[in-house]
Design an enzyme around this catalytic site. Sequence first.
Site, PDB file in Angstrom:
ATOM      1  N   TRP A   1       0.834  -1.211   0.000  1.00 30.92           N
ATOM      2  CA  TRP A   1       0.000   0.000   0.000  1.00 30.92           C
ATOM      3  C   TRP A   1       0.857   1.243   0.000  1.00 30.92           C
ATOM      4  O   TRP A   1       0.559   2.206  -0.707  1.00 30.92           O
ATOM      5  CB  TRP A   1      -0.972  -0.024   1.183  1.00 30.92           C
ATOM      6  CG  TRP A   1      -1.916  -1.183   1.096  1.00 30.92           C
ATOM      7  CD1 TRP A   1      -1.992  -2.240   1.949  1.00 30.92           C
ATOM      8  CD2 TRP A   1      -2.883  -1.420   0.057  1.00 30.92           C
ATOM      9  NE1 TRP A   1      -2.950  -3.120   1.512  1.00 30.92           N
ATOM     10  CE2 TRP A   1      -3.514  -2.648   0.355  1.00 30.92           C
ATOM     11  CE3 TRP A   1      -3.278  -0.738  -1.091  1.00 30.92           C
ATOM     12  CZ2 TRP A   1      -4.513  -3.194  -0.442  1.00 30.92           C
ATOM     13  CZ3 TRP A   1      -4.273  -1.277  -1.894  1.00 30.92           C
ATOM     14  CH2 TRP A   1      -4.884  -2.487  -1.563  1.00 30.92           C
TER      15      TRP A   1
ATOM     16  N   ASP B   1      -1.428   6.920   6.368  1.00 33.73           N
ATOM     17  CA  ASP B   1      -2.476   5.974   5.979  1.00 33.73           C
ATOM     18  C   ASP B   1      -2.671   5.023   7.163  1.00 33.73           C
ATOM     19  O   ASP B   1      -1.835   4.151   7.403  1.00 33.73           O
ATOM     20  CB  ASP B   1      -2.032   5.200   4.728  1.00 33.73           C
ATOM     21  CG  ASP B   1      -3.016   4.099   4.335  1.00 33.73           C
ATOM     22  OD1 ASP B   1      -4.060   3.949   5.002  1.00 33.73           O
ATOM     23  OD2 ASP B   1      -2.737   3.396   3.338  1.00 33.73           O
TER      24      ASP B   1
ATOM     25  N   LYS C   1     -12.130  -1.664   8.119  1.00 35.62           N
ATOM     26  CA  LYS C   1     -11.488  -2.533   9.099  1.00 35.62           C
ATOM     27  C   LYS C   1     -12.107  -2.196  10.472  1.00 35.62           C
ATOM     28  O   LYS C   1     -13.130  -2.783  10.826  1.00 35.62           O
ATOM     29  CB  LYS C   1      -9.970  -2.368   9.096  1.00 35.62           C
ATOM     30  CG  LYS C   1      -9.306  -3.072   7.886  1.00 35.62           C
ATOM     31  CD  LYS C   1      -9.111  -2.159   6.729  1.00 35.62           C
ATOM     32  CE  LYS C   1      -8.002  -2.497   5.764  1.00 35.62           C
ATOM     33  NZ  LYS C   1      -8.230  -3.504   4.752  1.00 35.62           N
TER      34      LYS C   1
HETATM   35  C1  PLP Z   1      -3.062   0.079   4.663  1.00 38.75           C
HETATM   36  C2  PLP Z   1      -4.025   0.121   3.514  1.00 38.75           C
HETATM   37  N1  PLP Z   1      -4.006   1.182   2.684  1.00 38.75           N
HETATM   38  C3  PLP Z   1      -4.840   1.271   1.633  1.00 38.75           C
HETATM   39  C4  PLP Z   1      -5.735   0.282   1.342  1.00 38.75           C
HETATM   40  C5  PLP Z   1      -6.649   0.441   0.160  1.00 38.75           C
HETATM   41  O1  PLP Z   1      -7.928   0.818   0.627  1.00 38.75           O
HETATM   42  P1  PLP Z   1      -9.135   0.946  -0.397  1.00 38.75           P
HETATM   43  O2  PLP Z   1      -9.366  -0.419  -0.934  1.00 38.75           O
HETATM   44  O3  PLP Z   1     -10.262   1.425   0.465  1.00 38.75           O
HETATM   45  O4  PLP Z   1      -8.748   1.927  -1.434  1.00 38.75           O
HETATM   46  C6  PLP Z   1      -5.803  -0.839   2.178  1.00 38.75           C
HETATM   47  C7  PLP Z   1      -6.767  -1.909   1.870  1.00 38.75           C
HETATM   48  O5  PLP Z   1      -6.816  -2.933   2.491  1.00 38.75           O
HETATM   49  C8  PLP Z   1      -4.921  -0.917   3.277  1.00 38.75           C
HETATM   50  O6  PLP Z   1      -4.943  -1.983   4.096  1.00 38.75           O
HETATM   51 MG    MG Z   2       1.071  -3.866   3.030  1.00 39.69          MG
END
Ligand code: PLP
Ligand code: MG
Lengths: 355, 355
Positions: B100, B167, B191
């Site tokens: 991510w 994030d 989550k």
């Molecule tokens: C740490 C983190 N950032 C970003 C995301 C992406 O989120 P989204 O699917 O809502 O765009 C996730 C998805 O699991 C995540 O765990």
């Molecule tokens: Mg990761």
Amino acid sequence: MKHNFGAGPCILPQEVFKQASEAVINFNDTGLSILEISHRSKEFEAVVAETESLIRDLLSVPQNYSILLLQGGARQQFAMAPMNLLKEGGKSAYLDTGSWASYAIKEAKNFGSVEVVASGKENNYTIIPKDYTIPTDVDYFHYTSNNTIFGTELFDIPNSPVPLVCDMSSDIMSRKIDVSKFGLIYAGAQKNIGPAGLTIVIVNNDLLGKTGRTIPSVFDYQSHINAKSMFNTPPVFSIYVAMLNLRWLRLKGGIEEIERENIVKSRTLYEEIDRNPLFRGPSAVEDRSRMNVTFVMENPELESEFLALAQKRDLVALKGHRSVGGFRASLYNALPISSVHLLVDVMQEFEENHK
Amino acid sequence: MKHNFGAGPCILPQEVFKQASEAVINFNDTGLSILEISHRSKEFEAVVAETESLIRDLLSVPQNYSILLLQGGARQQFAMAPMNLLKEGGKSAYLDTGSWASYAIKEAKNFGSVEVVASGKENNYTIIPKDYTIPTDVDYFHYTSNNTIFGTELFDIPNSPVPLVCDMSSDIMSRKIDVSKFGLIYAGAQKNIGPAGLTIVIVNNDLLGKTGRTIPSVFDYQSHINAKSMFNTPPVFSIYVAMLNLRWLRLKGGIEEIERENIVKSRTLYEEIDRNPLFRGPSAVEDRSRMNVTFVMENPELESEFLALAQKRDLVALKGHRSVGGFRASLYNALPISSVHLLVDVMQEFEENHK
Ligand SMILES: Cc1ncc(COP(=O)(O)O)c(C=O)c1O
Ligand SMILES: [Mg+2]
Ligand SMILES: Cc1ncc(COP(=O)(O)O)c(C=O)c1O
Ligand SMILES: [Mg+2]
Ligand SMILES: [Mg+2]
Ligand SMILES: [Mg+2]
């Protein structure tokens, strides 16, 4: 029972509420709530696939068009449409038929030049302009098929020398349309498709990838096409409820049947507005919306009394948009004709009371 | 009953499912479904206000920070964060701790230059780099507090000479954080906050309006602040369920109590992973995530057999992310300790079977 004339989020079929409520406890006999299942589970992938295929079947979407299930609402599409279709340094053309159209115009100006071919503004948006020419040197022509706030609707698809882009948020799935005439259609789901939190995009694949601009991946239709609407976590529950609602629509006879009903419902109400000496419809008769019927009282001082009576009779959400006043009865697909009959009865009761 | 170890969308408290299910039929005794009420009704405005105030109280968000309830997921924030904070021609710094984080970096490059101060990539993201310097000439420093896929977590807020952007999608609400140390926090709700379809943004108002770039209105935090998260139709149901879930969290003792439980749950599982000769945890011990516990088998050939046994015992969604393999047990707030005990029992049963 309440009769919900709200403009969106709006009424959905009672059996959809019942099925959705059950799935919040136990989805598809998985023993899990629809709210806790993985979007990458095979059960939910089947929901996405069925939703897409229901949209494709109901609207006869050609195979070279993608159907996307996104987030962000129609207002996000006001930005994503130009990002994806307007060439770097390019020009677009827009028809200004109401508040949403004018917001779309404003947002597009962030991405290039915008020619407004005509505007209903000087007529307080009660009329849809018909006398205009779409330039040939623009990347697309944008219009709003139904003006939710002002209660006008554009039934005839404009003849256009350039790709047509249409905000169909408030009349998609209410009547037959020829999707092949459009380059891009988008709609917030929260009227005839499902609950809030979902946005539908239908796009001709051939138009994409030609702007020359850098599109951040999350705003690029192509990312979402490649990922089959799973570029990121989709709005799971809203998609599920949309699927239930579209199943209901298909079972009931699809677009053809619902269009017939929508014609009857709106005609029933407009006839009473015209007949009843206390009420009046501000929109030009030929542009009257089937989805959002706006009306006012000849004597505006009676409006709050009428609203109170309506409320007493369990007719809710009839107040007009704050920017327009008066009343707005939204007659979306799921609103039964019996609710329209009751509204007409109450208008007649009110007329009696004031004789 | 199923024990749902899914990484998100994920388990929420059973009483939240029950209340949500009821509101789909009759919301707050309005006689209307939560799916059909207007987002501008006073009943729903109260839901938005309460959700915001629960977030503010639970996390002690200072008054000069705005709390936004948006759509688009965390991935949309990968773009919106730089749009709103990165100056035209400016520079940002990122810490690369997982998939991510690296997607966030890629998206930010669309808006300006990005310096990656350190990366865990060469260690397959099993370690969070600690030896780096945050430049002083960047507009912000971005990191990911919990790496959902790799199972590492960054507990100590970095000392930063520039605004911190984080994030927190997968560990927000799981432990105490000092919000005043951040410029911007964002999280996909799916989550510890609620169902999919909602994104939380917490932003220091003083940082906004300084980029010199044109931000399309729908991507401008200021639009959403001005409109109190009603710039456009919000994801009504997801917000409602988030409110129910945050009420549950407050009732149970808030962040302090849940952090205590999360420590116990994750310690219980890591102890078994370490003790049990069949299993092994790939993440560096000091960086082990409390939310997403990743583990593998010493003998990978046994993995599918273990998964089958777990399934038989009603433990679901334990498969590791497709990019990593092995197992991942997500221990989000709503997962009861009893589910962790059962998982430990099954690991021990499996050990017995293979003696
Ligand atoms: C740490 C983190 N950032 C970003 C995301 C992406 O989120 P989204 O699917 O809502 O765009 C996730 C998805 O699991 C995540 O765990
Ligand atoms: Mg990761
Ligand atoms: C025609 C039309 N366009 C756009 C919008 C805005 O949609 P959203 O609130 O999903 O951004 C609406 C909302 O009612 C609408 O009716
Ligand atoms: Mg309008
Ligand atoms: Mg009349
Ligand atoms: Mg071990």
